[in-house]
Enzyme design. Structure first.
Site, PDB file in Angstrom:
ATOM      1  N   HIS A 198       0.822  -1.225   0.000  1.00 35.45           N
ATOM      2  CA  HIS A 198       0.000   0.000   0.000  1.00 35.45           C
ATOM      3  C   HIS A 198       0.852   1.269   0.000  1.00 35.45           C
ATOM      4  O   HIS A 198       0.397   2.320   0.440  1.00 35.45           O
ATOM      5  CB  HIS A 198      -0.974   0.029   1.196  1.00 35.45           C
ATOM      6  CG  HIS A 198      -2.153  -0.884   1.044  1.00 35.45           C
ATOM      7  ND1 HIS A 198      -3.407  -0.440   0.726  1.00 35.45           N
ATOM      8  CD2 HIS A 198      -2.254  -2.238   1.129  1.00 35.45           C
ATOM      9  CE1 HIS A 198      -4.240  -1.476   0.656  1.00 35.45           C
ATOM     10  NE2 HIS A 198      -3.560  -2.584   0.892  1.00 35.45           N
ATOM     11  N   THR A 199       2.082   1.170  -0.456  1.00 34.32           N
ATOM     12  CA  THR A 199       2.929   2.377  -0.466  1.00 34.32           C
ATOM     13  C   THR A 199       2.686   3.228  -1.701  1.00 34.32           C
ATOM     14  O   THR A 199       3.009   4.415  -1.704  1.00 34.32           O
ATOM     15  CB  THR A 199       4.428   2.007  -0.416  1.00 34.32           C
ATOM     16  OG1 THR A 199       4.688   1.069  -1.466  1.00 34.32           O
ATOM     17  CG2 THR A 199       4.822   1.410   0.912  1.00 34.32           C
TER      18      THR A 199
ATOM     19  N   LEU B 108      -1.220 -11.844  -9.635  1.00 31.50           N
ATOM     20  CA  LEU B 108       0.031 -11.858 -10.407  1.00 31.50           C
ATOM     21  C   LEU B 108      -0.042 -10.902 -11.591  1.00 31.50           C
ATOM     22  O   LEU B 108       0.845 -10.871 -12.433  1.00 31.50           O
ATOM     23  CB  LEU B 108       0.343 -13.285 -10.879  1.00 31.50           C
ATOM     24  CG  LEU B 108       0.576 -14.277  -9.736  1.00 31.50           C
ATOM     25  CD1 LEU B 108       0.737 -15.695 -10.271  1.00 31.50           C
ATOM     26  CD2 LEU B 108       1.806 -13.887  -8.917  1.00 31.50           C
ATOM     27  N   SER B 109      -1.119 -10.126 -11.623  1.00 34.01           N
ATOM     28  CA  SER B 109      -1.292  -9.065 -12.605  1.00 34.01           C
ATOM     29  C   SER B 109      -1.293  -9.551 -14.056  1.00 34.01           C
ATOM     30  O   SER B 109      -0.503  -9.110 -14.884  1.00 34.01           O
ATOM     31  CB  SER B 109      -0.240  -7.973 -12.411  1.00 34.01           C
ATOM     32  OG  SER B 109      -0.805  -6.756 -12.839  1.00 34.01           O
TER      33      SER B 109
ATOM     34  N   SER C 162      -3.578  -8.716 -15.924  1.00 36.18           N
ATOM     35  CA  SER C 162      -4.081  -7.561 -16.684  1.00 36.18           C
ATOM     36  C   SER C 162      -2.920  -6.709 -17.201  1.00 36.18           C
ATOM     37  O   SER C 162      -2.904  -6.318 -18.373  1.00 36.18           O
ATOM     38  CB  SER C 162      -5.046  -6.729 -15.834  1.00 36.18           C
ATOM     39  OG  SER C 162      -4.442  -6.282 -14.649  1.00 36.18           O
TER      40      SER C 162
ATOM     41  N   ASP D 242       2.624  -2.541 -11.482  1.00 36.25           N
ATOM     42  CA  ASP D 242       2.375  -3.770 -12.244  1.00 36.25           C
ATOM     43  C   ASP D 242       3.013  -3.676 -13.621  1.00 36.25           C
ATOM     44  O   ASP D 242       3.706  -4.590 -14.082  1.00 36.25           O
ATOM     45  CB  ASP D 242       0.876  -4.018 -12.409  1.00 36.25           C
ATOM     46  CG  ASP D 242       0.162  -4.168 -11.079  1.00 36.25           C
ATOM     47  OD1 ASP D 242       0.857  -4.193 -10.044  1.00 36.25           O
ATOM     48  OD2 ASP D 242      -1.079  -4.256 -11.082  1.00 36.25           O
TER      49      ASP D 242
ATOM     50  N   TYR E 121     -10.482  -1.039   0.990  1.00 32.79           N
ATOM     51  CA  TYR E 121      -9.361  -0.422   0.286  1.00 32.79           C
ATOM     52  C   TYR E 121      -9.487   1.108   0.316  1.00 32.79           C
ATOM     53  O   TYR E 121      -8.538   1.810   0.661  1.00 32.79           O
ATOM     54  CB  TYR E 121      -9.323  -0.933  -1.154  1.00 32.79           C
ATOM     55  CG  TYR E 121      -8.093  -0.542  -1.920  1.00 32.79           C
ATOM     56  CD1 TYR E 121      -6.922  -1.291  -1.824  1.00 32.79           C
ATOM     57  CD2 TYR E 121      -8.090   0.579  -2.739  1.00 32.79           C
ATOM     58  CE1 TYR E 121      -5.791  -0.934  -2.524  1.00 32.79           C
ATOM     59  CE2 TYR E 121      -6.961   0.937  -3.452  1.00 32.79           C
ATOM     60  CZ  TYR E 121      -5.816   0.178  -3.342  1.00 32.79           C
ATOM     61  OH  TYR E 121      -4.701   0.539  -4.042  1.00 32.79           O
TER      62      TYR E 121
HETATM   63  P1  ADP Z   1      -5.042  -9.874 -12.239  1.00 35.08           P
HETATM   64  O1  ADP Z   1      -4.454  -8.732 -12.967  1.00 35.08           O
HETATM   65  O2  ADP Z   1      -4.717  -9.856 -10.778  1.00 35.08           O
HETATM   66  O3  ADP Z   1      -4.737 -11.208 -12.836  1.00 35.08           O
HETATM   67  P2  ADP Z   1      -7.452  -8.545 -13.027  1.00 35.08           P
HETATM   68  O4  ADP Z   1      -8.869  -8.704 -12.622  1.00 35.08           O
HETATM   69  O5  ADP Z   1      -6.813  -7.224 -12.864  1.00 35.08           O
HETATM   70  O6  ADP Z   1      -6.633  -9.705 -12.303  1.00 35.08           O
HETATM   71  O7  ADP Z   1      -7.313  -8.903 -14.571  1.00 35.08           O
HETATM   72  C1  ADP Z   1      -7.853 -10.098 -15.057  1.00 35.08           C
HETATM   73  C2  ADP Z   1      -8.550  -9.831 -16.382  1.00 35.08           C
HETATM   74  O8  ADP Z   1      -7.582  -9.624 -17.424  1.00 35.08           O
HETATM   75  C3  ADP Z   1      -9.381 -11.008 -16.853  1.00 35.08           C
HETATM   76  O9  ADP Z   1     -10.673 -10.986 -16.303  1.00 35.08           O
HETATM   77  C4  ADP Z   1      -9.403 -10.787 -18.361  1.00 35.08           C
HETATM   78  O10 ADP Z   1     -10.361  -9.806 -18.694  1.00 35.08           O
HETATM   79  C5  ADP Z   1      -8.020 -10.205 -18.622  1.00 35.08           C
HETATM   80  N1  ADP Z   1      -7.087 -11.292 -18.975  1.00 35.08           N
HETATM   81  C6  ADP Z   1      -6.095 -11.800 -18.226  1.00 35.08           C
HETATM   82  N2  ADP Z   1      -5.446 -12.797 -18.861  1.00 35.08           N
HETATM   83  C7  ADP Z   1      -6.067 -12.922 -20.043  1.00 35.08           C
HETATM   84  C8  ADP Z   1      -5.892 -13.784 -21.177  1.00 35.08           C
HETATM   85  N3  ADP Z   1      -4.931 -14.727 -21.206  1.00 35.08           N
HETATM   86  N4  ADP Z   1      -6.713 -13.621 -22.236  1.00 35.08           N
HETATM   87  C9  ADP Z   1      -7.676 -12.683 -22.219  1.00 35.08           C
HETATM   88  N5  ADP Z   1      -7.888 -11.858 -21.194  1.00 35.08           N
HETATM   89  C10 ADP Z   1      -7.113 -11.964 -20.125  1.00 35.08           C
HETATM   90 MG    MG Z   2      -4.848  -6.680 -12.549  1.00 35.64          MG
END
Ligand code: ADP
Ligand code: MG
Length: 358
Positions: A16-17, A104-105, A107, A151, A200
């Site tokens: 949270h930094t 693990l990001s 996104s 990230d 949060y």
């Molecule tokens: P995190 O980033 O922690 O894994 P998020 O909710 O931020 O979780 O992001 C996950 C979202 O990113 C998924 O719901 C999807 O929309 C998209 N995503 C992640 N990996 C894939 C993938 N391999 N193909 C398509 N979309 C993906």
């Molecule tokens: Mg994410």
């Protein structure tokens, strides 16, 4: 055919930094998103990813948020076009080794992979830090998820056997050597993230309140000595501030330990970070506490702490490579026996980012 890879990341220290304009240590991991494809002369954008609905955007069709996975790549296209970059039609197929929504990001890996892919496909001038910022803008402004720069910076700048240091105020990125022979275990508590719940936002507000009472722009500007001598802080505000101030100090201390190859001292800072989450920031859960307790008891584990926002989610442990799989099995067995909660464990090595030589 052209392809690009961007990894996921794990927050090692500095909880949270980010919104307190502080410092954080993370690492890119050896799991991530690969995208491959080519230009389409007719201007279409055609997107596919295993396990997700494919999508096609007709030429000239405005790019709008859909609430589906394609917002991540489309957000990157939209931001590039808003900057005047010549991004035409293309076909892109994604594949991933990253679990989704496990802290693990995935996104950021999607965004960074898309940006690097489009850079190479259309010959764009995109310095490494710009790629990270583009990904963050796509996530903030197009997908509509508030996140800091960590990230994307980790996914871009990561390097094998290096941690990534980010100063969230100055946006300075540094690579710090990470001791050899140590891998990372990420263990899910099986309790859903509640970052969209009120906790949060409440923590953020409490941190801003603490900075205001202490008369500084951000908690980044407070030292633990300064905090102890500050009069009249309500107990909750003091503890929230103590967590952030402590985390910033632990990150700076950790950089020194890592440079000296002292993984034992680094591990003790991870454990101290978790204890501060538990007591001061109250963003841990009984399940995360139990996972950390079990992990710290295993031989070969140097340190363990909750990683990411907290209130559920996962822990990360730094573990001797030689025993990492056995340790992982022990943690899962004991956790499932004691809680009845099914967990998932991800064994990661620190890997290269999308632009490892930037
Ligand atoms: P995190 O980033 O922690 O894994 P998020 O909710 O931020 O979780 O992001 C996950 C979202 O990113 C998924 O719901 C999807 O929309 C998209 N995503 C992640 N990996 C894939 C993938 N391999 N193909 C398509 N979309 C993906
Ligand atoms: Mg994410």
């Amino acid at each position: 055919m052209l392809s690009a890879f961007a990894p996921g990341r794990i927050e090692l220290l500095g909880n949270h930094t980010d919104y307190n304009e502080g410092v954080v240590l993370s690492a890119a991991i050896d799991l991530g998103v690969t995208v491959a494809g080519e230009r389409l002369a007719d201007g279409r954008i055609s997107l596919a990813s295993a396990g997700f609905e494919p999508a096609e955007i007709a030429p000239g069709q405005p790019l709008l948020r859909t609430g589906t996975w394609m917002d991540y790549p489309l957000g990157v296209v939209a931001m590039l076009r808003a900057d005047g970059a010549g991004v035409g039609g293309f076909r892109a197929e994604f594949s991933s080794t990253l679990p989704v929504g496990s802290g693990l990001s995935s996104s950021a890996a999607m965004e960074v992979a898309t940006a690097v892919f489009l850079r190479d496909l259309f010959g764009l001038q995109l310095p490494a830090l710009e790629i990270a910022k583009l990904g963050r803008r796509a996530e903030n402004d197009f997908v509509g998820v508030g996140c800091g720069l960590l990230d994307q910076v980790s996914s871009v700048f990561g390097r094998r056997q290096h941690a990534i240091f980010l100063d969230c105020r100055t946006e300075t990125v540094e690579r710090i050597p990470f001791p050899a022979g140590v891998d990372l275990l990420v263990v899910q508590s099986g309790v859903a993230h509640a970052l969209t719940g009120g906790e949060y936002d409440e923590r953020r507000a409490q941190c801003f309140e603490a900075a205001r009472r202490l008369g500084v722009p951000a908690l980044r500007d407070v030292t633990s000595a300064g905090l102890s001598s500050a009069p009249d802080l309500p107990d909750v505000v003091r503890r929230r501030a103590a967590h952030i101030v402590g985390e910033n100090e632990r990150v700076l201390e950790a950089v020194g330990f890592l440079r000296a190859g002292n993984i034992a001292a680094f591990g003790r800072l991870m454990a101290a970070s978790h204890e501060s989450s538990r007591v001061n920031f109250e963003n841990s859960t009984p399940e995360l506490d139990l996972l950390v307790e079990i992990a710290l008891r295993q031989p070969g584990v140097h340190g363990a702490r909750l990683t990411g926002g907290g209130f559920g989610g996962a822990i990360v442990a730094a573990v001797d490579s030689q025993v990492v799989d056995g340790v992982g099995n022990e943690i899962v067995l004991e956790y499932e026996k004691r809680t009845g909660i099914e967990t998932r464990i991800t064994h990661c090595r620190i890997g290269d980012g999308a632009v490892p030589d930037a």
